[in-house]
Scaffold this active site. Structure first.
Site, short mmCIF file in Angstrom:
data_model
loop_
_atom_site.label_atom_id
_atom_site.label_comp_id
_atom_site.label_asym_id
_atom_site.label_seq_id
_atom_site.Cartn_x
_atom_site.Cartn_y
_atom_site.Cartn_z
N GLU A 308 8.35 -29.69 -19.26
CA GLU A 308 7.07 -29.08 -19.61
C GLU A 308 7.19 -27.57 -19.79
O GLU A 308 6.38 -26.80 -19.28
CB GLU A 308 6.00 -29.39 -18.56
CG GLU A 308 5.75 -30.87 -18.40
CD GLU A 308 4.54 -31.17 -17.54
OE1 GLU A 308 3.71 -31.97 -17.96
OE2 GLU A 308 4.43 -30.62 -16.43
N ASP A 381 4.10 -40.66 -15.28
CA ASP A 381 3.45 -39.46 -14.73
C ASP A 381 2.26 -39.80 -13.84
O ASP A 381 1.13 -39.50 -14.20
CB ASP A 381 3.01 -38.56 -15.89
CG ASP A 381 2.61 -37.17 -15.42
OD1 ASP A 381 2.62 -36.94 -14.21
OD2 ASP A 381 2.30 -36.33 -16.27
N GLU A 409 -5.09 -36.49 -9.68
CA GLU A 409 -5.20 -35.98 -11.05
C GLU A 409 -5.62 -37.07 -12.03
O GLU A 409 -6.43 -36.82 -12.92
CB GLU A 409 -3.85 -35.38 -11.46
CG GLU A 409 -3.82 -34.92 -12.90
CD GLU A 409 -2.46 -34.35 -13.30
OE1 GLU A 409 -1.54 -34.32 -12.47
OE2 GLU A 409 -2.34 -33.92 -14.46
O1 GCW Z 1 1.19 -34.77 -14.31
C1 GCW Z 1 1.70 -33.52 -14.58
C2 GCW Z 1 0.62 -32.52 -14.31
C3 GCW Z 1 1.14 -31.11 -14.21
C4 GCW Z 1 2.27 -31.09 -13.19
C5 GCW Z 1 3.34 -32.05 -13.67
C6 GCW Z 1 4.52 -32.07 -12.72
C7 GCW Z 1 3.07 -29.37 -11.68
O2 GCW Z 1 -0.36 -32.61 -15.30
O3 GCW Z 1 0.08 -30.29 -13.83
O4 GCW Z 1 2.80 -29.79 -13.00
O5 GCW Z 1 2.79 -33.33 -13.73
O6 GCW Z 1 4.55 -32.94 -11.87
O7 GCW Z 1 5.41 -31.24 -12.84
#
Ligand code: GCW
Length: 729
Positions: A308, A381, A409
């Site tokens: 990311e 995720d 989340e």
């Molecule tokens: O699911 C995603 C989240 C990010 C997070 C990422 C991760 C810390 O949207 O906010 O960043 O995972 O786990 O690195």
């Protein structure tokens, strides 16, 4: 006299009011007076305390025991050993207490951090012993003992030996140094960097107590994402961390920091962060030396690299192993650990869920002994339901650590009542078949399957400055359940829920059993109204708050809801068999075979692995279309049931905690309806099929849901704070 009476009456009234007004701050460590019958049963066995140790940790155990007993049963006497009488609790290690040593308890099995609780007879007196090989073991035993009282267990013939099955039990904060929290739904970070190191908020001690009560032994203070956290590795900030470490230390908790891969450039003035560059390697060694001078028991680094948008070794043509090992070599002389995250993804054509395994598996066996490769529970995720990540079981020569997301989340934030214990249990009990049957994920994570000494489990924290810590009362249960499973991944999610309910509210069965039932069904309910049958990543926008199965970002043809549902006029789901992305090949042959055929794939993961026609016949005989719609609808109905159940429990709960839960359930119901209606409206626009009996049409046409811009949920300022936000979802 009259005046005295008046004041007594006033105080009683105030106490009564206070007793009712519970804001949730005390978590599961409330220690409110037990009912008379329980006091009568326990008090004779817990009327006095002898604590042998003198260390800060022993003092913490003493303080907790006195606080707990005083609250639950009435203040105990504090005694010297020579005066002990029946009903005394003896606390300490054998080294501190000759009386305990003489009992020759089976402490070998308690390890460094575990404990023994034992009813015994000493000099003809009936006593209870809380002991361990270390002060921290004794502290853990103290919390476990208090939990027995809080949950109304018998304490007259105690014979408990308990040791954690996983070595590193970590709470990971995605807290930014400006105190916003990435994916935090409970206010700002409890870490007030601006006041540190001069002042440490007393809340931090309560934070340490709560974690120690679960046996957690590590906490990562900083978010591994973003740009700002490199600063936390500079000297002035290390001193701030040291002040926090001082509060955590007596509670057996080490602190860790996220290490930004490009820190040598950002705070070190180097031109590169190439892990094979000698100057870079030296910089990390010097940095590690400096950190340990300031925080002698520093735990180590958490790293998110080449994921990311974060920098990493691949920027220099190097591997994850090169990067992790460089940091590991710097920390090794001090006993530090690198937790290197396997959550990686970049814009490659490969099926998104294959990527972590593809990038890490080739390096199996090449990571240093002090490296943990930390994988999310699933290959994607933290979705409402995923199969377990094939990293677990697939990398036999690497310490693979588990990462769960406590902060919800993708499961309704602080608003939706979703107990995650069942989800984590499902993951931990999943069979990897790596060494045939009996190779569960839990056996990988606890190191027993591949004989790994370094084992780890982490949870992305859900706490913040909200007075109740987690934003909602029921989200406290997720912090609790994570900690309990970290200690023992074989614990039962229902038993954990029962403990939590009794400790947090009341042990009255008329309350406990319906609430536990609500909790136990809650995750499946959320799966149903959000993403049934293994659908994933169907959220609308970057805030992840509501449905958007139609979203197919212009210019970003992948990793959006459409990419993840592949729905069209013919059917729905992602083909991950040999005719598709073949992600199933990353699992052990027995599982790959099972997942290859829709008929043998667990129905709750059907659309994760297969693209199927709407007319596909489910085991029930219903068509996939009818079953899918019924699940969306069933989820909403179940939330309505939860609302009714909770409303009926009003007499058992204080006003404040009743109301917040009641309000949130109403919001959850609205939100669940939105998920259902929007999803059905979209999928029906593709399938063109009528709705099954008993399900009414979505309230609005599809265009209404498509146009809807959901407001952000309250209380989550950090949600948009991190950079790269828009690129990431
Ligand atoms: O699911 C995603 C989240 C990010 C997070 C990422 C991760 C810390 O949207 O906010 O960043 O995972 O786990 O690195």
């Amino acid at each position: 006299m009259k005046r005295g009476l008046f004041f007594a009456g006033l105080c009683a009234a105030v106490v009564a009011v206070c007793a009712q007004a519970e804001d949730g701050y005390d978590l599961w460590l409330r220690y409110h007076p037990l009912e008379k019958a329980a006091v009568a049963r326990y008090r004779p066995l817990a009327s006095a305390v002898v604590v042998a140790g003198q260390s800060p940790t022993a003092a913490a155990a003493r303080e907790e025991l006195l606080r707990g007993l005083s609250g639950l049963l009435g203040r105990p006497e504090t005694l010297e050993t020579q005066f002990l009488h029946s009903g005394t609790i003896l606390v300490g290690t054998p080294a501190q207490s000759p009386v305990i040593a003489a009992l020759k308890l089976p402490l070998a099995k308690a390890g460094d951090e575990g404990f023994v609780l034992r009813s015994a007879t000493v000099k003809g007196k009936t006593v209870t012993v809380i002991t361990g090989n270390s002060d921290v073991g004794v502290l853990h035993g103290t919390f476990a003992y208090l939990r027995l009282l809080q949950t109304r267990q018998p304490i007259d013939h105690l014979d408990v030996i308990s040791a954690p099955k996983i070595k590193l039990r970590m709470l990971d904060h995605w807290d930014n140094v400006d105190r916003t929290i990435e994916r935090g739904y409970a206010g700002f970070s409890i870490i007030n960097w601006f006041e540190l190191p001069g002042h440490v908020s007393p809340q931090f001690k309560d934070y340490a107590r709560a974690n120690a009560s679960l046996g957690l032994n590590g906490t990562v203070l900083t978010n591994p994402s973003g740009t700002s956290f490199a600063v936390a590795l500079t000297e002035p900030w290390l001193k701030k961390s040291a002040a926090l470490a001082a509060v955590m230390r007596p509670y057996g908790i080490k602190i860790y920091l996220s290490a930004r891969f490009s820190a040598p450039m950002e705070i070190g003035g180097l031109k590169t962060a190439d892990p094979l560059d000698p100057a870079v390697r030296q910089w990390w060694k010097d940095k590690a030396d400096e950190i340990y001078r300031i925080i002698p028991d520093f735990g180590g680094f958490l790293v998110k690299a080449n994921s990311e948008g974060q920098p990493g070794p691949q920027d220099y043509g190097r591997s994850h192993a090169d990067g992790a090992n460089m940091m590991a070599d710097a920390l090794a002389p001090h006993g530090g650990i690198v937790l290197w995250r396997a959550f990686v993804y970049s814009l490659k054509p490969e099926d998104r869920v294959r990527q972590a395994y593809s990038e890490f598996k080739p390096y199996d066996g090449q990571f240093r002994d002090n490296v943990v490769v930390q994988s999310k529970n699933g290959p994607l995720d933290f979705q409402p339901r995923e199969p377990f990540s094939p990293i677990f079981g697939g990398m036999s020569k690497t310490s693979t650590g588990m990462e769960f997301q406590i902060t919800k989340e993708y499961l309704g934030f602080e608003i939706h009542l979703v107990y995650l214990g069942t989800m984590w249990q499902e993951v931990l009990r999943s069979e990897t078949y790596a060494k045939g049957p009996g190779s569960s994920v839990a056996r990988v994570v606890d190191g027993s399957l591949f004989d790994r000494k370094l084992t780890s489990i982490a949870g992305a924290s859900n706490i913040g400055t909200a007075r109740n810590w987690c934003g909602s009362i029921f989200d406290q249960a997720n912090w609790y359940a994570f900690g309990r499973l970290a200690w023992d991944p074989d614990l039962d999610a229902k038993a954990i829920a029962e403990e939590w309910v009794k400790m947090t509210f009341t042990s009255d069965p008329a309350f406990v059993s319906p609430v536990v039932a609500m909790m136990m069904g809650s995750r499946e309910t959320a799966v149903d109204y959000m993403m049934p049958f293994g659908l994933a990543h169907q959220m609308a926008t970057s805030h992840h708050y509501g449905p958007g199965p139609w979203v197919n970002n212009a210019g970003r043809a992948d990793w959006n809801p459409v990419y993840y549902n592949r729905a069209d006029a013919g059917g729905i789901g992602v083909d991950r068999t040999a005719s598709g992305s073949n992600a199933i090949e990353q699992y052990a042959p027995a599982l790959a075979k099972q997942f290859a055929d829709p008929a043998t794939t667990p129905e709750n993961l059907l659309l994760w692995f297969h693209h199927l026609p709407w007319s596909y016949r489910m085991a029930s005989g219903a068509t996939l279309w009818d079953a899918l719609v019924s699940h969306y609808d069933g989820g909403v109905k179940q939330v309505a049931v939860m609302q009714t159940q909770w409303a009926a429990l009003k007499p058992y709960v204080d006003e404040e905690r009743f109301t917040i839960t009641n309000d949130f359930l109403a919001m959850q119901k609205d939100n669940a309806m939105l998920w259902r209606d929007a999803s059905i409206a979209y999928f029906q626009s593709l399938s063109g099929l009528p709705l099954p009996n008993g399900v009414s049409a979505p309230a609005q046409p599809l265009s209404y849901y498509e146009a809807l811009r959901l407001p952000f949920a309250p209380g989550s300022p950090g949600r948009t704070a991190a950079p790269f936000r828009e690129e990431r979802d």
